[in-house]
Design a protein around this motif. Structure first.
Motif, PDB file in Angstrom:
ATOM      1  N   GLU A 129     -38.684  42.801 -14.603  1.00 42.27           N
ATOM      2  CA  GLU A 129     -38.189  42.572 -12.969  1.00 42.27           C
ATOM      3  C   GLU A 129     -39.193  41.888 -12.263  1.00 42.27           C
ATOM      4  O   GLU A 129     -38.633  40.999 -11.285  1.00 42.27           O
ATOM      5  N   SER A 130     -40.536  42.140 -12.544  1.00 43.06           N
ATOM      6  CA  SER A 130     -41.410  41.404 -11.895  1.00 43.06           C
ATOM      7  C   SER A 130     -41.558  40.041 -11.983  1.00 43.06           C
ATOM      8  O   SER A 130     -41.807  39.266 -11.031  1.00 43.06           O
ATOM      9  N   THR A 173     -38.463  38.446 -10.113  1.00 39.56           N
ATOM     10  CA  THR A 173     -38.099  38.401  -8.683  1.00 39.56           C
ATOM     11  C   THR A 173     -38.764  37.339  -7.825  1.00 39.56           C
ATOM     12  O   THR A 173     -39.722  36.688  -8.406  1.00 39.56           O
ATOM     13  N   LYS A 210     -41.725  42.887  -3.315  1.00 39.10           N
ATOM     14  CA  LYS A 210     -40.894  43.775  -4.403  1.00 39.10           C
ATOM     15  C   LYS A 210     -41.917  43.564  -5.626  1.00 39.10           C
ATOM     16  O   LYS A 210     -42.099  44.662  -6.258  1.00 39.10           O
ATOM     17  N   ILE A 234     -43.564  46.709  -7.595  1.00 39.84           N
ATOM     18  CA  ILE A 234     -43.263  46.934  -8.983  1.00 39.84           C
ATOM     19  C   ILE A 234     -44.696  47.174  -9.770  1.00 39.84           C
ATOM     20  O   ILE A 234     -45.107  47.913 -10.584  1.00 39.84           O
ATOM     21  N   ALA A 285     -37.138  49.085  -5.903  1.00 37.91           N
ATOM     22  CA  ALA A 285     -38.305  48.502  -6.134  1.00 37.91           C
ATOM     23  C   ALA A 285     -38.895  47.757  -5.173  1.00 37.91           C
ATOM     24  O   ALA A 285     -39.670  46.787  -5.393  1.00 37.91           O
TER      25      ALA A 285
END
Lengths: 540, 494
Positions: A472-473, A476, A481, A485, B251
């Motif tokens: 996810e990191s 993005t 965000k 994370i 998140a």
């Protein structure tokens, strides 16, 4: 037919003339600063390889910074600047990067050979060799976002990304190697002669390497940014940090890449030297091999962390010159979760956790489970050896003995240590440090896809939640965000304890004040070394 | 600066004045040791707890020590406040510029407040008006924005608009009520009474943490002269807690901090210092020393006439140690120069500058005064530089510190870093026990401004152990760092 022999040599001659560029005089920097002098600097070990692809250690990184260039570089204000690419274009959707390469840049010449021109072929070659499945490199994970690389012409390269990413341009600072460099044109291993005798386009040329791994680098007279000022760099390895400091005090060397914290008071008071802080983003740790059934349970690893008095060690062995950390980032990192506290020193809690994990004391006092004693091997590289490291290791052994864990310490030569840890995974515990650039990218350390020979997840840590957060990191484009994370990753990894996170030490470089214009890159160190100079009166 | 010198003075004069021998566990002795380690809050607490039960002879010394502790605390918070503003502005501007899904709503709200705190009310008005007009903003935040808008108009002398805005607010929630109390207090409004509002809000929230509320009300009590209540509120408040946490999905969360707090704390500690020193000055045994520090406290608060009066009272004392006498002379010249400048004339500062020798500590005081009060430094700087280069590191640490700050405020950042690094004890790199925390704050600012963010964050991390309020610098700086770094994602084994 009879005329052919006379014509063919003429054609060959003409071809050769057009391939070898006309020799040009050395390009000066025209900044009014003198050329000349030698800079000898002390390193705390010997690099195994000198190329930017197979190496995974800081000593090698520093050498590659002198020898190679990227498509882009970074200046002292941390702005991206042209390097081998003189300009670039980025598509609106952020997925296409077209680099227009600098013309007339020459590779360092090999003995007896004419220098060759840098072209788009070299960029493609570098990318392809880096991503080849048989190339042993930790870089693959960093460049997985590249979908394809195309040569548009000899001076133009286009990268197409799988998706837009944050800081994409910075990623193109990877060092470019020559297509004619490695013996194997397809993939690169540590057996290739290129990794020990590299050629690049950078300000310094590797001239010779002695049996003791003392490396001599000479100024590249043809460097495209202008000849560097200092004529020669000597990299001198030292097995003992104490001796390294003494060498500088007695003028045998001019610079220490990293000053032993215990020597700071003495150097600080000596007006001959300058101390400059850098490299705040490193930390030391005990790393565990989670493949071992003894260490797979996080309660055991947390028990070890509780058993170790980190403050006592830091104070006693490093004069308190450092900061205890609670997770996988250094306190100077933007990713550090300020709300996560280090696990406290609590031997009683450590024993309770071991009991919970099913360990009970055996007749000899060593904890055991299912008849198997909690006996571990701790492997430490000799070339990181200093009195302080030895003491840390022995202290760790004693702390764990106090909670019924037996630790056998083994000091190994640097390359043998790396083989054991990264290739064979033949260890239970190691003591080491990671050094990060500003990106705080821990994906190669803790993502399960990075388990394997010569990959950074040497401990075999695997957690789907951590994997998901890391992915996810990476996906993005939102900075906040990504920060959130990373805070979660910090908390999670502190809880899971794949390492006992130790500390970030006080980091200073020390050098003789005759060195001027010394800007040090916080991670790469020598990025601006072509601008350093020594006044004529002080050159040797 | 120079906590060690303050302590030496304290000990010297106390020995001259006091008749009672000090017991090893004496509160003043303990507090002095804590002060020397820069554990200011612990030092203050030790004395505050002990004061009521001390005999009169010791009370004066305890009050004197407390005054010195609070003075150091005030200076530190003043510098922290100054450092924080550009970092917070950079971070909030970047956040507020982001549009689209997942963009922060509150960034503009806090940007407006920070602009107001940094003395830019016209810009603050634009930002806060835009925020307050946005659809979907929570009523509580909208009301708070309008309260701050009122203050911005008030600062621009548009009292009518300010009043209209405030009168239009229906303050239902504790945060809005606390905000109103704070803006009324800062505007000097007495009706409605800010303290009464504050009391009501605190009663409302009871034992709940309510960080924003407590943080907002510290300044209300301080400005009303209720120093003890303000200090008590500080003790009950989590100074590192954010005012708001905006949750923008599973998140993404962003913490925001009240930009006024550091400045309010500086005001409170200045006040607390002055009160403690005035109590001490009432006792003839320590009056002289108290006057010395009152001179500093008044100057810190901008009360130049009283600073001059107190300093002259000290200078009139026989037997003061030469180093402190010189320092008082510098302070006197500073005060005279400030007063003369107000009257468009005067050469008091210039005269002292010409006459001084090359004493590095004296030069350090002069350079520091130049920086702090924006006086003319042209004559002093070259002498200070020569003295710094000629002297031994330990003896010129204060001078290097002063020169570093001088160059920092002038914007010559490479020289600022060089001098401040020279002043720093590298063997105790970021330890406040070994380095003046104001030095560290200035060095952190210099590193921030030269984009060496990790060095700044290291400094703040260490400082946060004793000064949790530093969190409001750490988080914006982490934010700026994460947005602006240009690194490829490399990690290597050491």
């Amino acid at each position: 037919m009879k005329t052919l022999p006379r014509i063919v040599p003429l054609i060959l001659t003409l071809t050769v003339l057009t391939t070898i560029p006309a020799a040009s005089p050395a390009a000066s920097k025209n900044d009014g600063r003198p050329d000349g002098g030698i800079l000898a600097y002390g390193e705390y070990g010997r690099p195994a390889t000198l190329d930017p692809i197979t190496s995974n250690e800081m000593i090698s990184l520093r050498i590659t910074e002198l020898v190679f260039n990227g498509l882009v570089g970074i200046d002292e204000k941390q702005a991206i600047v042209p390097e081998l690419a003189e300009r670039w274009e980025v598509s609106q959707d952020g997925r296409t990067y077209t680099f227009f390469l600098r013309k007339g840049v020459r590779w360092h010449p090999r003995d007896g050979e004419a220098p060759r021109l840098f072209t788009a072929d070299d960029v493609l070659f570098t990318h392809n060799i880096m991503m080849h499945p048989k190339t042993i490199t930790p870089l693959k994970v960093r460049y997985e976002f590249i979908e394809k690389v195309e040569k548009l012409d000899d001076s133009t390269v286009r990268f197409t990304l799988k998706r837009p990413i944050l800081n994409a341009l910075a990623k193109f600072s990877f060092k470019v190697i020559p297509a004619h460099g490695p013996a194997n044109p397809q993939y690169l291993t540590r057996e290739d002669p290129f990794v020990r005798n590299p050629i690049g386009t950078g300000p310094y040329i590797v001239k010779s390497i002695s049996a003791d791994r003392e490396i001599v680098l000479m100024a590249n007279e043809d460097y495209f940014k202008g000849r560097p000022h200092i004529n020669k760099f000597l990299s001198k390895p030292f097995a003992d940090q104490n001796i390294m400091t003494q060498a500088m005090m007695f003028n045998a060397i001019d610079m220490l890449v990293l000053v032993n914290p215990r020597d700071l008071p003495e150097l600080q008071g000596d007006r001959r030297f300058v101390l400059q802080p850098y490299n705040a983003l490193s930390y030391a740790f005990f790393g565990y091999n989670l493949r071992s059934p003894l260490l797979a349970d996080k309660r055991v690893r947390r028990a070890f962390t509780h058993a170790v008095n980190r403050k006592e060690m830091l104070d006693a062995f490093f004069n308190g010159q450092g900061t205890i950390i609670s997770g996988p980032f250094a306190p100077g990192s933007w990713a550090y979760n300020l709300d996560v506290q280090p696990l406290p020193y609590d031997p009683a809690k450590a024993v309770a956790l071991l009991n919970e994990a099913g360990f009970t004391p055996g007749p000899d006092g060593v904890m055991q489970k299912g008849g198997k004693p909690l006996a571990l091997s701790l492997k430490v590289p000799i070339e990181k050896e200093s009195e302080a490291v030895k003491r840390v290791v022995l202290a760790f052994q004693n702390y764990l003995k106090a909670i019924g864990v037996s630790v056998k310490v083994e000091f190994k030569e640097w390359q043998a240590w790396k083989d054991a840890v990264f290739a064979e995974h033949d260890f239970d515990v190691i003591l080491a440090s990671w050094v990060f650039d500003d990106s705080a990218d821990i994906s190669s350390l803790f993502h399960s896809a990075e388990i394997g020979p010569w990959k950074n997840n040497f401990g075999g840590y695997s957690n789907p939640e951590v994997d998901g957060l890391i992915v996810e990191s990476k996906l993005t484009l939102d900075h906040e965000k990504r920060r959130t994370i990373n805070r979660k990753l910090h908390a999670l990894l502190a809880e899971e304890a794949p390492y006992t996170f130790l500390w970030t030490l006080t980091n200073y470089s020390g050098y003789h004040k005759k060195l001027r214009r010394v800007a040090i890159h916080p991670y790469k160190f020598f990025s601006f070394a072509d601008e350093w100079f020594i006044p004529a009166a002080e050159q040797k | 600066m120079a906590a060690g010198r303050s302590t030496a003075l304290l000990v010297t004069l106390a020995m001259l004045a006091a008749t009672a021998a000090w017991a090893a566990d004496d509160a003043v002795a303990r507090a002095t040791q804590l002060y020397e380690k820069r554990h200011y809050r612990d030092a203050a607490r030790t004395l505050e707890t002990a004061l009521p039960s001390l005999d009169p002879a010791r009370q004066a010394t305890a009050s004197l020590t407390l005054g010195i502790v609070y003075l150091g605390t005030a200076e530190l918070h003043r510098e922290l406040s100054q450092s924080a503003t550009p970092m917070q502005l950079e971070y909030l501007k970047a956040l507020a510029a982001i549009r689209g899904p997942g963009a922060s709503r509150l960034a503009s709200f806090y940007l407006g407040q920070t602009l107001l705190e940094s003395g830019r009310p016209a810009e603050a008005i634009k930002v806060l008006e835009r925020f307050a007009a946005e659809p979907g903003v929570e009523p509580g935040f909208r009301a708070q924005a309008r309260a701050h808008l009122g203050l911005a108009h008030f600062v621009r002398k548009d009292v009518t608009t300010a009043r209209a805005l405030w009168n239009s607010l229906e303050a239902r929630d504790p945060q809005t009520k606390a905000t109103l109390a704070a803006v009324y207090s800062r505007a000097g409004i007495t009706e409605p009474a800010p303290v009464a509002l504050a009391d009501a809000v605190l009663k409302d929230i009871g034992e709940r943490p309510a960080a924003l509320v407590r943080q907002k009300l510290i300044g209300v009590y301080a400005r009303a002269g209720l120093t003890a209540r303000a200090l008590a509120l500080v003790d009950q408040t989590d100074l590192k807690a954010p005012s708001s946490t905006e949750v923008l999905g599973p998140a993404k969360t962003i913490n925001f901090y009240d930009p006024a707090l550091l400045g309010e704390l500086a005001v409170l500690y200045r006040q607390a210092s002055r009160l403690a020193l005035e109590r001490a000055a009432a006792d003839a045994r320590v009056r002289g020393t108290a006057e010395y520090y009152l001179g500093a406290a008044f100057l810190e608060a901008g009360d130049v006439e009283r600073a001059l009066q107190a300093t002259r009272a000290f200078l009139a004392l026989p037997g003061a140690p030469p180093a402190y006498r010189n320092r008082a002379l510098v302070r006197e010249a500073t005060a005279r120069s400030l007063l003369a400048r107000r009257a468009d004339g005067g050469s008091a500062w210039a005269a002292l500058a010409r006459d001084t020798a090359s004493d590095p500590d004296l030069l350090a005081d002069m350079v520091a005064a130049c920086v702090r009060h924006r006086l003319e430094c042209a004559e002093i700087e070259p002498r200070a530089v020569r003295a710094a280069e000629a002297g031994e590191r330990r003896k010129t640490a204060a001078l290097n510190f002063a020169l570093g700050t001088y160059h920092l405020r002038k914007g010559d950042l490479p020289r600022a870093v060089a001098y401040l690094e020279s002043a720093r004890d590298k063997a105790q790199k970021n330890r406040i026990e070994a380095n003046d925390p104001v030095l560290l704050v200035n060095l952190a600012e210099a590193y921030y401004r030269t984009t060496q963010f990790s060095e700044s964050l290291e400094i703040y991390f260490e400082m946060s152990q004793q000064f949790p309020v530093v969190r409001r610098l750490q988080e914006p700086l982490q934010g700026v760092y994460s947005m602006t770094h240009k690194s490829a994602g490399d990690v290597k084994i050491f």
